[in-house]
Design a protein around this motif. Structure first.
Motif, PDB file in Angstrom:
ATOM      1  N   ILE A 108      -6.460  29.501  37.982  1.00  0.00           N
ATOM      2  CA  ILE A 108      -5.406  30.123  38.783  1.00  0.00           C
ATOM      3  C   ILE A 108      -4.104  29.346  38.603  1.00  0.00           C
ATOM      4  O   ILE A 108      -4.117  28.128  38.441  1.00  0.00           O
ATOM      5  CB  ILE A 108      -5.874  30.175  40.262  1.00  0.00           C
ATOM      6  N   ASP A 109      -2.968  30.046  38.576  1.00  0.00           N
ATOM      7  CA  ASP A 109      -1.668  29.378  38.453  1.00  0.00           C
ATOM      8  C   ASP A 109      -1.319  28.664  39.748  1.00  0.00           C
ATOM      9  O   ASP A 109      -1.730  29.083  40.820  1.00  0.00           O
ATOM     10  CB  ASP A 109      -0.575  30.411  38.151  1.00  0.00           C
ATOM     11  N   ALA A 110      -0.516  27.617  39.622  1.00  0.00           N
ATOM     12  CA  ALA A 110      -0.151  26.834  40.801  1.00  0.00           C
ATOM     13  C   ALA A 110       0.851  27.566  41.685  1.00  0.00           C
ATOM     14  O   ALA A 110       0.946  27.297  42.874  1.00  0.00           O
ATOM     15  CB  ALA A 110       0.431  25.496  40.368  1.00  0.00           C
ATOM     16  N   ASP A 111       1.606  28.492  41.100  1.00  0.00           N
ATOM     17  CA  ASP A 111       2.755  29.049  41.827  1.00  0.00           C
ATOM     18  C   ASP A 111       2.404  30.208  42.756  1.00  0.00           C
ATOM     19  O   ASP A 111       3.296  30.868  43.274  1.00  0.00           O
ATOM     20  CB  ASP A 111       3.832  29.479  40.829  1.00  0.00           C
ATOM     21  N   LEU A 112       1.107  30.453  42.961  1.00  0.00           N
ATOM     22  CA  LEU A 112       0.627  31.491  43.871  1.00  0.00           C
ATOM     23  C   LEU A 112       1.004  32.905  43.436  1.00  0.00           C
ATOM     24  O   LEU A 112       1.026  33.826  44.234  1.00  0.00           O
ATOM     25  CB  LEU A 112       1.117  31.238  45.307  1.00  0.00           C
ATOM     26  N   GLN A 113       1.325  33.051  42.155  1.00  0.00           N
ATOM     27  CA  GLN A 113       1.540  34.406  41.644  1.00  0.00           C
ATOM     28  C   GLN A 113       0.210  35.152  41.595  1.00  0.00           C
ATOM     29  O   GLN A 113       0.162  36.364  41.673  1.00  0.00           O
ATOM     30  CB  GLN A 113       2.167  34.366  40.249  1.00  0.00           C
ATOM     31  N   ASP A 114      -0.848  34.380  41.428  1.00  0.00           N
ATOM     32  CA  ASP A 114      -2.197  34.942  41.473  1.00  0.00           C
ATOM     33  C   ASP A 114      -2.741  34.640  42.865  1.00  0.00           C
ATOM     34  O   ASP A 114      -2.976  33.479  43.185  1.00  0.00           O
ATOM     35  CB  ASP A 114      -3.099  34.264  40.438  1.00  0.00           C
ATOM     36  N   ASP A 211      -2.202  43.050  42.378  1.00  0.00           N
ATOM     37  CA  ASP A 211      -0.747  43.061  42.315  1.00  0.00           C
ATOM     38  C   ASP A 211      -0.257  41.637  42.163  1.00  0.00           C
ATOM     39  O   ASP A 211      -0.569  40.782  42.982  1.00  0.00           O
ATOM     40  CB  ASP A 211      -0.165  43.683  43.590  1.00  0.00           C
ATOM     41  N   ARG A 212       0.481  41.393  41.092  1.00  0.00           N
ATOM     42  CA  ARG A 212       0.974  40.045  40.850  1.00  0.00           C
ATOM     43  C   ARG A 212       2.188  39.782  41.737  1.00  0.00           C
ATOM     44  O   ARG A 212       3.104  40.576  41.798  1.00  0.00           O
ATOM     45  CB  ARG A 212       1.346  39.879  39.383  1.00  0.00           C
ATOM     46  N   MET A 213       2.141  38.649  42.412  1.00  0.00           N
ATOM     47  CA  MET A 213       3.191  38.281  43.372  1.00  0.00           C
ATOM     48  C   MET A 213       4.333  37.570  42.657  1.00  0.00           C
ATOM     49  O   MET A 213       4.151  37.047  41.569  1.00  0.00           O
ATOM     50  CB  MET A 213       2.606  37.318  44.406  1.00  0.00           C
ATOM     51  N   PRO A 214       5.495  37.519  43.305  1.00  0.00           N
ATOM     52  CA  PRO A 214       6.538  36.648  42.763  1.00  0.00           C
ATOM     53  C   PRO A 214       6.146  35.189  43.003  1.00  0.00           C
ATOM     54  O   PRO A 214       5.299  34.909  43.843  1.00  0.00           O
ATOM     55  CB  PRO A 214       7.789  37.000  43.577  1.00  0.00           C
ATOM     56  N   ARG A 215       6.748  34.289  42.244  1.00  0.00           N
ATOM     57  CA  ARG A 215       6.525  32.863  42.410  1.00  0.00           C
ATOM     58  C   ARG A 215       6.799  32.445  43.851  1.00  0.00           C
ATOM     59  O   ARG A 215       7.811  32.836  44.423  1.00  0.00           O
ATOM     60  CB  ARG A 215       7.516  32.149  41.487  1.00  0.00           C
ATOM     61  N   ALA A 216       5.924  31.618  44.456  1.00  0.00           N
ATOM     62  CA  ALA A 216       6.115  31.209  45.855  1.00  0.00           C
ATOM     63  C   ALA A 216       7.275  30.220  45.990  1.00  0.00           C
ATOM     64  O   ALA A 216       8.030  30.254  46.949  1.00  0.00           O
ATOM     65  CB  ALA A 216       4.835  30.600  46.401  1.00  0.00           C
TER      66      ALA A 216
END
Ligand code: UDP
Ligand code: MG
Length: 349
Positions: A108-114, A211-216
Motif C-alpha cells: 500500500i502507498d504511504a500517502d493514503l491514496q489507496d 476509488d483512488r483518493m487524492p494524496r492525504a
C-alpha cells in the motif's frame, strides 16, 4: 492460518504466525506518516488478526526515518527497514516484500491514496482462494486529466505489445499470498517493473474495484519525466516488440528503396541523366540516417538492460532493520546472505 500456505513451502519464515504483513514504501513522507499509521492500525486492530507493518524507508531526506524509528520503538507490530539510499519505489517494494513474514502481504502507498479500509475485503478474497488480489482504480480523484489519459493509453499500449497481460488501471496496491511472494522472489532481475512482475507470476487472481483518493498530504514523488521513464522501462522490460517494429520498418524502407532505385535507373536509361535530384538525395539521407540512429538507440536500450543485469548487483542495500523495537544484528544478516533473496546488507563499520 491458510493451510495451503502452511504446506506450500518448507521454507516458511519463522515469523509465520503472522497472518498479514502490510508493506509501505516511504520516501520523504514525513507529513503523512502519522496519519497513515493511525488509519492503518485502526483497520488492522479491528480485524483481530496477527499482523506486522513493514515500513520501508527508501533513503528519505526529511524526518521520515526518525518518525519510523519512533513508531517502531513504540509498536512491536512494526518492522522497519531502512535502505542505504534512495533506490526508487520498485526496489523499496522488493525490500518490503522480502522482509515481510506474513502468510499474506498487502502492498500500500504511504500517502493514503489507496484506502486502508479496503484491506478486510482483500483478506476475504485471499481466504476465498485468491493468491493475488489486484485493486483496480475505478476513478482517480485528484489526478490531472493529462495523467489519467496518459496512464490509460499507456496500459492499453503495454498490453497490446507485452508478453504478459498487465491488468489496466491497477497500481501496486494489492495482496499477495505467501505462494505469490515466493514466486516473486524467484524473479531476480534488477530491472524491477513491479506491475509486470506481479502479472508475470500468474496464479489465481481476484480483481476488486475501488476509488483512488487524492494524496492525504505531501507531494507526489513522480514528475512527468519520471513517469515517462517508468513507462519506457515497463515496455522494454516486458516486450521486445519495439525491436521487431524497427526490423519491420527497416524491411519496408529497404523495399521502398529498391522500388525507388528501379524507377530512377529506368528513368535515367530512357530519358538520360541530367544532374539533378539533390533534394531527393538529401531527404533520403537525413530520413534514413535518423531512422538508423533511432534504431541503434533502441538496441542500446536493450543492451544497456543486459549490461545492468550482468552486473548482478543487489536490488537494494539495507542500512538497518528494526524488529520489535530492536535493531537486528546486521552482520549476522549479512553472513546469512541467501542467493535466492537478493537482499544484501551493507557491511557496517
Ligand atoms: N516512493 C518510494 N521511493 C521513491 C518514490 C516513491 O518509496 O523513490 C513511495 C512513496 O513514498 C509512496 C509511493 O511510493 O508511498 C507512491 O509514491 P507517490 O505517491 O509519490 O506516487 P503517485 O501516487 O503520485 O504515483
Ligand atoms: Mg501517491
Amino acid at each position: 492460518m491458510n493451510a495451503l500456505v502452511e504446506n506450500w513451502h518448507p521454507d516458511i519464515p519463522q515469523d509465520s504466525h503472522i497472518e498479514l504483513s502490510v508493506v509501505v514504501p516511504l520516501y520523504n513522507e514525513h507529513e503523512v506518516i502519522t496519519l497513515m499509521y493511525q488509519r492503518l492500525t485502526t483497520v488492522l486492530t479491528e480485524l483481530a488478526i496477527t499482523y506486522e507493518l513493514v515500513l520501508v524507508d527508501d533513503g528519505s531526506r526529511d524526518g521520515t526515518p526518525n518518525a519510523i524509528s519512533h513508531l517502531a520503538r513504540q509498536d512491536p507490530n512494526i518492522t522497519a527497514v531502512f535502505l542505504s539510499r534512495n533506490f526508487g519505489k520498485e526496489a523499496a517494494l522488493t525490500a518490503g516484500i522480502e522482509h515481510a513474514a506474513g502468510a499474506a502481504v498487502v502492498i500500500i502507498d504511504a500517502d493514503l491514496q489507496d484506502p486502508p479500509e479496503l484491506i478486510p475485503q482483500m483478506l476475504d478474497a485471499w481466504r476465498n482462494g485468491a493468491d493475488v488480489v489486484c485493486m483496480r482504480r475505478r476513478s482517480r480523484a485528484g489526478e490531472t486529466w493529462l495523467k489519467r489519459a496518459s496512464a490509460h493509453h499507456f496500459y492499453r499500449l503495454l498490453n497490446t505489445i507485452s508478453d504478459v497481460e498487465i491488468p489496466a488501471d491497477t497500481g501496486d496496491f494489492r495482496l499477495l499470498s505467501r505462494k505469490a511472494v515466493y514466486a516473486l522472489q524467484q524473479l531476480n532481475e534488477r530491472n524491477r517493473y513491479m506491475k509486470g512482475l506481479f502479472a508475470w507470476i500468474g496464479l489465481p487472481t481476484t480483481v476488486i474495484e475501488y476509488d483512488r483518493m487524492p494524496r492525504a498530504a505531501g507531494i507526489t514523488k513522480w514528475d512527468y519525466l519520471g513517469l515517462l521513464n517508468l513507462a519506457f522501462q515497463g515496455i522494454t522490460s516486458f516486450s521486445t516488440a519495439p525491436l521487431r517494429f524497427v526490423m519491420g520498418s527497416g524491411l519496408l524502407t529497404a523495399l521502398l528503396g529498391v522500388l525507388f532505385t528501379l524507377w530512377i535507373v529506368t528513368k535515367a536509361l530512357l530519358l538520360g541523366d541530367p544532374v539533378q535530384g539533390y533534394p531527393s538525395l538529401i531527404s533520403m539521407i537525413t530520413i534514413l540516417g535518423g531512422v538508423q540512429l533511432l534504431s541503434i538507440g533502441l538496441l542500446g536500450e536493450y543492451l544497456g538492460k543486459t549490461y545492468y543485469e550482468a552486473k548482478q548487483r543487489p536490488v537494494y542495500l539495507v542500512r538497518d532493520v528494526l524488529k520489535r523495537g530492536k535493531s537486528v544484528d546486521n552482520m549476522t544478516a549479512y553472513k546469512n546472505f541467501s542467493s535466492i533473496k537478493k537482499e544484501t546488507y551493507a557491511p557496517f563499520r
